[in-house]
Write a protein that holds these residues in place. Structure first.
Motif, PDB file in Angstrom:
ATOM      1  N   PRO A 131     -20.744 146.402  45.366  1.00 46.20           N
ATOM      2  CA  PRO A 131     -20.560 147.292  44.209  1.00 46.20           C
ATOM      3  C   PRO A 131     -21.786 147.407  43.322  1.00 46.20           C
ATOM      4  CG  PRO A 131     -19.149 145.324  44.073  1.00 46.20           C
ATOM      5  CD  PRO A 131     -19.769 145.306  45.424  1.00 46.20           C
ATOM      6  N   THR A 338     -20.444 156.640  45.666  1.00 49.37           N
ATOM      7  CA  THR A 338     -19.751 155.815  44.675  1.00 49.37           C
ATOM      8  C   THR A 338     -18.252 155.849  44.956  1.00 49.37           C
ATOM      9  OG1 THR A 338     -19.557 157.667  43.161  1.00 49.37           O
ATOM     10  CG2 THR A 338     -21.479 156.241  42.873  1.00 49.37           C
ATOM     11  N   ASP A 340     -14.449 155.234  42.892  1.00 50.14           N
ATOM     12  CA  ASP A 340     -13.747 155.018  41.629  1.00 50.14           C
ATOM     13  C   ASP A 340     -13.380 153.520  41.515  1.00 50.14           C
ATOM     14  OD1 ASP A 340     -11.868 156.235  39.395  1.00 50.14           O
ATOM     15  OD2 ASP A 340     -10.709 154.762  40.521  1.00 50.14           O
ATOM     16  N   PRO A 341     -13.681 152.865  40.368  1.00 47.30           N
ATOM     17  CA  PRO A 341     -13.476 151.414  40.272  1.00 47.30           C
ATOM     18  C   PRO A 341     -12.043 150.958  40.563  1.00 47.30           C
ATOM     19  CG  PRO A 341     -14.731 152.228  38.388  1.00 47.30           C
ATOM     20  CD  PRO A 341     -14.306 153.426  39.163  1.00 47.30           C
ATOM     21  N   ASP A 342     -11.035 151.716  40.122  1.00 49.32           N
ATOM     22  CA  ASP A 342      -9.635 151.311  40.386  1.00 49.32           C
ATOM     23  C   ASP A 342      -9.327 151.356  41.881  1.00 49.32           C
ATOM     24  OD1 ASP A 342      -9.273 151.017  37.726  1.00 49.32           O
ATOM     25  OD2 ASP A 342      -8.304 152.977  37.430  1.00 49.32           O
TER      26      ASP A 342
END
Ligand code: 13P
Ligand code: SF4
Length: 359
Positions: A131, A338, A340-342
């Motif tokens: 990440p 990238t 999405d963090p969730d």
């Protein structure tokens, strides 16, 4: 083995989020094939001369040299899938392999920048496992018919339709799909992953043919989705029987994304890495690698004693990657992948479960 037929539209990849300091400009290198470049690149040409012609080399050599120079300046690593063309695979790939090997190496990569010479789901997997690193793909349109065959919404529908049945996703899916699944698998560990769950029934999505193959290897009941690889579904048992009729000694080695009649005809079935290992270990005089065409060239460079019969099915997505767009990616630090963090938290769990199981 059961099937589910419904599907809904695909999701789009997420947009770039940040611009790290390492995005400093690097001047575009001179790509002239000078005598100095020829001399410096001669040892490399010696390794690929079976599969790259003397006419092609003056075009490739300056590009390969430029990419390898810029790579050092960016502290970048290039992860190249077995389906890359030989000038990429042998010329600039730092880590080469099948989806599982690339995922594992991505997890321990020391570089600041990862360039994925492969398709979008592979770059997303690298981002999930790294990440904090910048992950680039030379062409955002490098997709996959399997990844496009199933969405996160489809998986949520499956959860409702099959309460309590674990869902295994092939690595050839978007991060959004992985986030909805219990565990990931690749073609080299699908049977092991399915059996590790200790369940009598398992959903294995999205590749119908991989599911059918796994069903022949396990007593666990497999429920499949109707996705297919547009490259492997084109092979037929009939065409392979014709190769065998022409030369009964020919060995037929197939990828599990192929239809069942192809796998029944094959002498060995395995992931791209397992297929390569089989050829390097057994050294058959003549072999058909029933998979994407470029892989035969990559293995042929290292096994000049083996003759490759080539029914040449190319993956249009893998073939979007070229030396030119790899160089552009490194120079211009594009195209950043990238997640999405969730989504990433949940998708990473599915990938890490697989990596831990196979370590
Ligand atoms: P492997 O994991 O066997 O390399 O397969 C990936 C792929 O996309 C095959 O079409
Ligand atoms: Fe997807 Fe098939 Fe291409 Fe592999 S060869 S990336 S499964 S379309």
């Amino acid at each position: 083995m059961g099937f589910i037929e419904t599907r809904t539209p695909d999701t789009a990849p997420s947009a770039p989020q940040h611009t790290p300091d390492c995005f400093k400009p690097i001047p575009r290198p001179d790509l002239t094939y000078t005598p100095e470049v020829a001399a410096e690149m001669a040892p490399m040409y010696d390794r690929v001369k079976n599969v790259i012609t003397p006419m092609e080399w003056p075009h490739y050599a300056p590009l390969i040299k430029a990419i390898n120079d810029v790579k050092k300046q960016r502290n970048a690593v290039i992860l190249a899938h077995n389906y890359m063309t030989p000038e990429i695979f042998h010329g600039v790939g730092d880590i080469v392999g099948d989806s599982l090997q690339l995922a594992k190496e991505a997890a321990v990569a020391e570089a600041d920048v990862i360039v994925q010479a492969g398709v979008h789901f592979m770059a997303e997997t690298s981002k999930l496992l790294n990440p904090d690193k910048t992950v680039l793909i030379p062409d955002m349109k490098a997709g996959c018919s399997l990844a496009a065959s199933v969405t996160a919404e489809d998986v949520r529908m499956l959860r409702e339709a099959y309460p309590g049945v674990p869902i295994v996703t092939y690595v050839n899916t978007s991060a959004a799909v992985k986030a909805e699944c219990d565990i990931c698998c690749t073609s080299s560990n699908a049977v092991k992953v399915v059996e590790s769950l200790g369940a009598p029934r398992v959903l294995l999505i999205p590749d119908e043919y991989l599911a059918k193959y796994v069903q022949t290897q396990t007593d666990v009941e497999i429920i499949a989705w109707k996705g297919r690889c547009e490259v492997h579904e084109r092979f037929t048992g009939e065409e392979l029987e014709a190769f065998r009729a022409a030369d009964p000694a020919v060995k037929i080695i197939a990828h599990p994304e192929c239809p069942p009649d192809v796998i029944e005809t094959a002498d060995f079935t395995g992931s791209t890495a397992a297929m390569i290992d089989w050829v390097k270990t057994n050294r058959p005089p003549k072999v058909v690698l029933v998979t994407e065409c470029s892989m035969s060239s990559n293995v042929a460079a290292e096994t000049p004693d083996v003759e490759f019969v080539r029914p040449c099915n190319l993956c249009p997505h893998m073939k979007r990657i070229s030396l030119e767009n790899i160089l552009d990616a490194l120079l211009e630090m594009k195209h950043e992948v990238t997640v999405d963090p969730d989504v990433a938290v949940r998708a990473r769990r599915a990938v890490e479960r697989m990596v831990n199981l196979t370590n």
